[in-house]
Design a protein around this motif. Structure first.
Motif, PDB file in Angstrom:
ATOM      1  N   ASN A  56     -32.756 -53.418  22.324  1.00 17.63           N
ATOM      2  CA  ASN A  56     -34.178 -53.658  22.063  1.00 17.63           C
ATOM      3  C   ASN A  56     -34.423 -54.225  20.677  1.00 17.63           C
ATOM      4  OD1 ASN A  56     -36.547 -52.774  24.032  1.00 17.63           O
ATOM      5  ND2 ASN A  56     -34.675 -51.666  24.565  1.00 17.63           N
ATOM      6  N   ASN A  61     -37.760 -56.298  19.853  1.00 13.08           N
ATOM      7  CA  ASN A  61     -38.764 -55.264  20.147  1.00 13.08           C
ATOM      8  C   ASN A  61     -38.904 -54.349  18.931  1.00 13.08           C
ATOM      9  OD1 ASN A  61     -40.576 -53.603  21.392  1.00 13.08           O
ATOM     10  ND2 ASN A  61     -39.121 -52.695  22.840  1.00 13.08           N
ATOM     11  N   GLN A 279     -38.564 -45.580  21.377  1.00 11.65           N
ATOM     12  CA  GLN A 279     -39.209 -45.100  22.607  1.00 11.65           C
ATOM     13  C   GLN A 279     -38.466 -45.590  23.851  1.00 11.65           C
ATOM     14  OE1 GLN A 279     -43.497 -44.783  22.864  1.00 11.65           O
ATOM     15  NE2 GLN A 279     -43.685 -45.796  20.876  1.00 11.65           N
ATOM     16  N   GLU A 280     -37.994 -46.847  23.813  1.00  6.99           N
ATOM     17  CA  GLU A 280     -37.245 -47.370  24.969  1.00  6.99           C
ATOM     18  C   GLU A 280     -35.973 -46.544  25.181  1.00  6.99           C
ATOM     19  OE1 GLU A 280     -38.114 -49.271  27.254  1.00  6.99           O
ATOM     20  OE2 GLU A 280     -39.699 -50.544  26.462  1.00  6.99           O
ATOM     21  N   ARG A 283     -36.927 -43.318  26.690  1.00 13.02           N
ATOM     22  CA  ARG A 283     -37.184 -43.459  28.134  1.00 13.02           C
ATOM     23  C   ARG A 283     -35.858 -43.414  28.896  1.00 13.02           C
ATOM     24  NH1 ARG A 283     -36.063 -46.927  30.933  1.00 13.02           N
ATOM     25  NH2 ARG A 283     -35.773 -48.519  29.347  1.00 13.02           N
ATOM     26  N   GLU A 284     -34.869 -44.134  28.366  1.00 12.62           N
ATOM     27  CA  GLU A 284     -33.536 -44.145  28.993  1.00 12.62           C
ATOM     28  C   GLU A 284     -32.959 -42.716  29.048  1.00 12.62           C
ATOM     29  OE1 GLU A 284     -31.874 -46.481  30.418  1.00 12.62           O
ATOM     30  OE2 GLU A 284     -29.810 -45.720  30.467  1.00 12.62           O
TER      31      GLU A 284
END
Ligand code: PLP
Length: 432
Positions: A56, A61, A279-280, A283-284
């Motif tokens: 990311n 990102n 945050q990504e 989430r993972e």
């Protein structure tokens, strides 16, 4: 004119961060220190999670993102919490924060006016007491009983509830005791709250150790009890369960959209947002099936260490140690040891100003560090009010088994080192 505003005197701290100074000083004196003070898993974040963050960042990102949290993570949190608590949570009620600490301060800011009473566990995570006093609310410690596995009864809670009670903290599994509240206990606690508190009294359910639970037990949340979801802030995060302390990722689920909007605005004022690449990765961590394996392995290791540590501690005369059911801490009672080593008698003879700062458990904790090279946390690090005569230490099991065994052997030696203790007290000034 003073530089620092008066209110700053009212904020506490977290000694787990401050004890590092003592350790460095001790090492600078040429001593080796075994660290039993750590409040974080001694495992690194898992490869599949790291990879998502790196990808990311590489794809750019790395900008501001929605202050309440990115949609994907809010949805993943809502789904996971709904499934595990038997609730139906709208992702719109999830607020992502930089770690598990911000929602504690946000709750105090959002729900309490000066003078409102806040009930919280003691021993408990020190940041509760710190924010309560900082904002001028009245701290009402709920003292946890070692004999009940550091759990508490509905009856004990009822005694503390008044018309001024505004917020109640509960934390299961607990830091520092490792105590876990069962579904049945939570139902009884909820019944007392539903019967005795106004509907606008909030419960802050700190569930940050939710995945670190032993003996085949299942995590239970007070929010799952009928009538409680409407009154409960469910708080958790990635720090402990996914060994991601340095990533700074946590969240709160608020009972209403109105309260969620307040938390979002506090995020805007304080942090703008939590980094999107983090945050990504978060989430993972929640969505990937690999996480289950990694977390399972870590929890099994913590359980194995707990069994060894509790057994060895209980074999030391003057120490009794309850068997924790979760988290990665044990919280031995060192009252007998303080008595037999003369810590209590010696502490009473200290000058009054020092006596107040250094209760017996703190005196022994310092002795253990400076003379026997083992860093632990003292009782007063987990709630100061009413703790002076409570003789406990927190030992973190987030350390390799060989070191845990070596450190406990050193505690055993310290427990009978009367000569060393007498010398230490003579030199005390230099260790303050
Ligand atoms: N709540 C409890 C009970 C904790 O023990 C901790 C950390 O030690 C936190 C919240 C804060 O976690 P974080 O490191 O994610 O801010």
């Amino acid at each position: 004119m003073k530089i620092i505003a008066n209110r700053i005197k009212l904020i506490g701290s977290e000694n787990a961060f401050k004890v590092g100074d003592d350790i460095r000083r001790c090492e600078a004196m040429g001593n080796r220190v075994i660290r039993f003070n750590l409040g974080e898993p001694d495992f690194n974040s898992a490869e599949h999670i790291n990879r998502v963050a790196i990808e990311n960042i590489q794809k750019g990102n790395s900008h501001y993102c929605p202050p309440a949290g990115i949609e994907g993570l809010r949805k993943a949190i809502a789904k996971q919490v709904s499934e595990t608590r038997g609730l139906s949570i709208d992702p719109e009620r999830v607020i992502v924060t930089t770690g598990g600490k911000p929602p504690i301060g946000y709750s105090l800011m959002t729900y309490t006016n000066p003078g409102d009473e806040v009930i919280y566990p003691s021993p408990g995570f020190p940041i509760y007491e710190s924010w309560i006093t900082f904002l001028g609310a009245k701290p009402v410690p709920l003292h946890l009983d070692e004999k009940k596995g550091f759990s508490f009864t509905a009856k004990e809670l009822k005694k503390l509830i008044t018309k001024k009670t505004k917020l109640i903290f509960i934390n299961s599994p607990s830091n520092p005791t490792g105590g876990v509240l069962s579904k049945e206990e939570l139902e009884e606690i909820a019944a007392v709250i539903l019967k005795n508190c106004d509907k606008n009294v909030r419960v802050y359910s700190d569930e940050i150790y939710e995945h670190i639970i032993f003996d085949g037990l299942k995590h239970a949340s007070i929010a799952s009890v009928k009538g409680m979801a409407e009154r409960t802030i469910i708080a958790s995060g990635h720090s402990k369960s996914y060994a991601m302390t340095g990533w700074r990722l946590g969240y709160a689920i608020l009972p209403t959209l109105e309260e969620t909007a307040v938390f979002k605005n506090l995020n805007i004022n304080l942090i703008s947002c939590t980094p999107p690449f983090i945050q990504e990765a978060g989430r993972e961590a929640i969505e990937s099936s690999e996480s289950k394996i990694v977390v399972g392995r870590m929890v099994a290791e913590f359980e194995k260490r707990r069994d060894v540590v509790v057994k060895k501690l209980n074999a030391i005369p003057g120490i009794t140690c309850a068997m924790p059911k979760g988290a990665f801490y044990v919280f031995p009672n060192i009252g007998g040891l303080c008595e037999s080593l003369g810590v209590i008698a010696r502490q009473k003879k200290l000058p009054r100003a020092i006596q107040e700062k250094i209760p017996p458990a703190t005196l022994f904790q310092k002795f253990l560090l400076y003379k026997h090279g083992v860093a632990t946390m003292d009782r007063r690090s987990f709630g100061q009010i009413g703790s002076a005569k409570m003789h406990f230490l927190r030992i973190s099991t987030a350390t390799k088994l060989e070191l845990l065994e070596e450190g406990i052997e050193k505690i055993s030696q310290a427990a009978t080192d009367r000569e060393g203790f007498a010398t230490f007290v003579k030199e005390l000034e230099q260790y303050l």
